[in-house]
Design a protein around this motif. Sequence first.
Motif, PDB file in Angstrom:
ATOM      1  N   ALA B 322      41.861  51.873  32.388  1.00 28.40           N
ATOM      2  CA  ALA B 322      42.952  51.840  33.366  1.00 28.40           C
ATOM      3  C   ALA B 322      44.164  52.605  32.845  1.00 28.40           C
ATOM      4  O   ALA B 322      44.908  53.219  33.609  1.00 28.40           O
ATOM      5  CB  ALA B 322      43.327  50.400  33.675  1.00 28.40           C
ATOM      6  N   MET B 323      44.359  52.577  31.524  1.00 29.14           N
ATOM      7  CA  MET B 323      45.502  53.279  30.940  1.00 29.14           C
ATOM      8  C   MET B 323      45.250  54.786  30.861  1.00 29.14           C
ATOM      9  O   MET B 323      46.121  55.529  30.437  1.00 29.14           O
ATOM     10  CB  MET B 323      45.778  52.758  29.522  1.00 29.14           C
ATOM     11  CG  MET B 323      46.239  51.317  29.475  1.00 29.14           C
ATOM     12  SD  MET B 323      47.661  51.058  30.511  1.00 29.14           S
ATOM     13  CE  MET B 323      46.979  49.929  31.700  1.00 29.14           C
ATOM     14  N   GLY B 324      44.035  55.209  31.220  1.00 28.91           N
ATOM     15  CA  GLY B 324      43.762  56.640  31.247  1.00 28.91           C
ATOM     16  C   GLY B 324      42.824  57.114  30.152  1.00 28.91           C
ATOM     17  O   GLY B 324      42.642  58.310  29.975  1.00 28.91           O
ATOM     18  N   ASP B 410      31.751  50.505  35.046  1.00 31.29           N
ATOM     19  CA  ASP B 410      32.742  49.472  35.353  1.00 31.29           C
ATOM     20  C   ASP B 410      34.058  50.087  35.813  1.00 31.29           C
ATOM     21  O   ASP B 410      34.761  49.510  36.637  1.00 31.29           O
ATOM     22  CB  ASP B 410      33.048  48.628  34.106  1.00 31.29           C
ATOM     23  CG  ASP B 410      31.892  47.717  33.761  1.00 31.29           C
ATOM     24  OD1 ASP B 410      30.947  47.653  34.564  1.00 31.29           O
ATOM     25  OD2 ASP B 410      31.948  47.083  32.696  1.00 31.29           O
ATOM     26  N   GLY B 411      34.383  51.261  35.242  1.00 34.73           N
ATOM     27  CA  GLY B 411      35.717  51.803  35.500  1.00 34.73           C
ATOM     28  C   GLY B 411      36.731  50.819  34.985  1.00 34.73           C
ATOM     29  O   GLY B 411      36.609  50.321  33.864  1.00 34.73           O
ATOM     30  N   MET B 412      37.716  50.503  35.804  1.00 36.32           N
ATOM     31  CA  MET B 412      38.753  49.579  35.342  1.00 36.32           C
ATOM     32  C   MET B 412      38.597  48.220  35.974  1.00 36.32           C
ATOM     33  O   MET B 412      39.416  47.338  35.790  1.00 36.32           O
ATOM     34  CB  MET B 412      40.119  50.168  35.638  1.00 36.32           C
ATOM     35  CG  MET B 412      40.144  50.935  36.940  1.00 36.32           C
ATOM     36  SD  MET B 412      41.756  51.481  37.339  1.00 36.32           S
ATOM     37  CE  MET B 412      42.193  50.199  38.484  1.00 36.32           C
ATOM     38  N   VAL B 413      37.543  48.052  36.747  1.00 37.08           N
ATOM     39  CA  VAL B 413      37.377  46.780  37.439  1.00 37.08           C
ATOM     40  C   VAL B 413      36.299  45.968  36.746  1.00 37.08           C
ATOM     41  O   VAL B 413      35.144  46.355  36.724  1.00 37.08           O
ATOM     42  CB  VAL B 413      36.985  47.014  38.914  1.00 37.08           C
ATOM     43  CG1 VAL B 413      36.883  45.684  39.632  1.00 37.08           C
ATOM     44  CG2 VAL B 413      37.995  47.915  39.572  1.00 37.08           C
ATOM     45  N   VAL B 414      36.702  44.886  36.142  1.00 38.99           N
ATOM     46  CA  VAL B 414      35.732  43.976  35.559  1.00 38.99           C
ATOM     47  C   VAL B 414      36.067  42.592  36.071  1.00 38.99           C
ATOM     48  O   VAL B 414      37.174  42.121  35.915  1.00 38.99           O
ATOM     49  CB  VAL B 414      35.790  43.976  34.020  1.00 38.99           C
ATOM     50  CG1 VAL B 414      34.824  42.954  33.467  1.00 38.99           C
ATOM     51  CG2 VAL B 414      35.448  45.349  33.502  1.00 38.99           C
ATOM     52  N   LYS B 415      35.114  41.993  36.694  1.00 36.19           N
ATOM     53  CA  LYS B 415      35.344  40.621  37.163  1.00 36.19           C
ATOM     54  C   LYS B 415      35.128  39.688  35.984  1.00 36.19           C
ATOM     55  O   LYS B 415      34.040  39.666  35.417  1.00 36.19           O
ATOM     56  CB  LYS B 415      34.360  40.289  38.302  1.00 36.19           C
ATOM     57  CG  LYS B 415      34.597  41.116  39.551  1.00 36.19           C
ATOM     58  CD  LYS B 415      35.881  40.724  40.267  1.00 36.19           C
ATOM     59  CE  LYS B 415      36.163  41.666  41.443  1.00 36.19           C
ATOM     60  NZ  LYS B 415      37.599  41.738  41.727  1.00 36.19           N
ATOM     61  N   THR B 416      36.168  39.005  35.609  1.00 40.95           N
ATOM     62  CA  THR B 416      36.021  38.128  34.438  1.00 40.95           C
ATOM     63  C   THR B 416      35.799  36.699  34.875  1.00 40.95           C
ATOM     64  O   THR B 416      36.155  36.330  35.967  1.00 40.95           O
ATOM     65  CB  THR B 416      37.271  38.196  33.551  1.00 40.95           C
ATOM     66  OG1 THR B 416      38.405  38.194  34.381  1.00 40.95           O
ATOM     67  CG2 THR B 416      37.233  39.440  32.700  1.00 40.95           C
TER      68      THR B 416
END
Lengths: 231, 416
Positions: B322-324, B410-416
């Motif tokens: 997410a931070m790049g 996953d990209g930046m989306v992880v369901k925790t």
Amino acid sequence: MAGPVLDISDVAYRWRGQAGFSLTVPHLSVAKGESVLLLGESGSGKSTLLSLICGTILPDQGKVTIAGTEITSLSGGARDKFRAEQIGVIFQQFNLLPFASVRDNILLPLRFAPIRRNRVADAATEAEKLCSALGLPDHAVEAKATALSVGQQQRVAVARALIGQPPLIIADEPTSALDANSQAAFLDLLFAQITAHETSLLMVSHDPRLGERFDRVIQIEDIAQIERAAT
Amino acid sequence: MIFRLAIASLFARALTVGMTVLAIALSVALFLGVEKVRTGAKASFADTISGTSLIVGARSGSVQLLLYSIFRIGNATNNLTWQSYQDIAARPDVDWIVPISLGDSHRQFRVMGTTKAFFEHYKYRQGRSLAVSQGAVMDDLFDTVIGADVAATLGYKVGDPIVVAHGLASFTEHKDQPFRVSGILGKTGTPVDRTVIVSLKAIEAIHVDWKSGAKAPGRATPTDAIRQMDLTPKAVTAALVGVKSPLQTFALQRAINEYPEEPLLAILPGVALQELWAIVGIAETALLAVSAMVVVTALIGMMATIFSSLNERRREMAIFRAMGARPFTILGMLVFEAMVMATVGAVLGLALLYIGLMIAQPILDSAFGLWLPIEAPTLREFWVIIGVICAGAIVSLVPAIRAYRMSVADGMVVKT
């Protein structure tokens, strides 16, 4: 900057391996300095929409334009760099690297975004300034991320999203882990900062009570359609 | 900053990372230790005899001659007659010659009959001479000089009487002619340490009353009478020869091998030692291979640790994304972490090796006569460490590529 900060047109995305599921977004636009609340229940395609905006997934068709650049035309590495420069991201929770200090967490995006880094004269001082502006206790920057409360961690996430002034902040239910009082305080601080920096904000939530603070409230059903093939 | 965060992430998982590093350290210490023992043993082996041009004995095999004459392993099938010995000694190119007569024992140690010249000409470890640490070289007919291990094992002091047994592992003893310990040699790390040295004449003297390997019944020549007898031997087991000029070595070797009166064999000790090492060395190589496998096992353990950490670190990777951070950065971080673990492990292993050496050095020396020098790390050890780090990086690519794939998906989306 004349054009919108975020502009989505005719985007369609199909989930791999789940035949028949697809998300289409005919149009969504966020102007500079505008704050938009996107309301939707879970499973309404919010996360996918955010991934499309951030460029971690690519639409099968259509265009996603951020600050005048069509990110769908960029290569993977260039999109990652572009995201670092243009977008500050705030998650629902667990925003921070638990083993790193608050300061390192705030400075992390600058590592990947040289333009944002150049906008900040002294990064360490800027991190402290943001922390105090967001009502974090003194010397919080020195602390380990896990030493802070959940509410404080969310504010650190705001500081991290804001540092170096990216034009767009994406927030994915940032208040859902907070109690009502903390929510209000959090939103006060967030709005104070985005107003001061003229940053655009796109926040996703399922809670319509937050709507009054925003310039615009959109129901996700109105801009995006999820299609499910008959089973 | 990324490197600092990677290090901080390692510290946050101190326990598992520590275990992994310890496993690598122990395996590297084992590998380097085996390597040290191997080179030490080889050097020690090659150092058993030096300064001797040729070893001469009855015709057999070169390794066999070396084994019984120097290592006191096995037995001679035949002897070298005193006449042949004299002929060789009289040759103009022979500088010195030392006879060796074997066949008797004292407890578990071999008895060797020789002359005083042995102490002068027998050299080990690049030209070192034997040194008498207590007492003196034998003077009397029934004097004996014992090796350091003999003295230490049997608790002998200068002046103690000892009785030599006939043959090896025999219960028949030469009780009539007890010897007296006149000197004890310093530790050499060679088979001399485990040898009881008497004079060549003494070997004859104790066999005066013996015929065909058994004691003649009823005969017991008094010691004084023995002293009056001519004790020139009829044969010796082998002889060490030094030539006047190294250039003459091969000519002398050929002359002895073609000696017409008796089938003889002359060998170059260095060549025979190498032949022997070629046989013994296989075990050492196998040991080295096993310890290399231990290093590989430790590295695979590290790979497993990284693999099992991936799931709990999905969140962390999503934050980086997410931070790049590019997926490639995630891959690089994991490889870097593995390299840090491998480096710390390898360097710690080297430290453990030196600690181990300091503890084991005196023990190995006294127990096996194996002297392992404590020296600064060699280029070889440097390459081993570099090798372990590279292998760690390569092994970590497997989980790192998985993390790469995960972070792309996953990209930046992880369901925790």
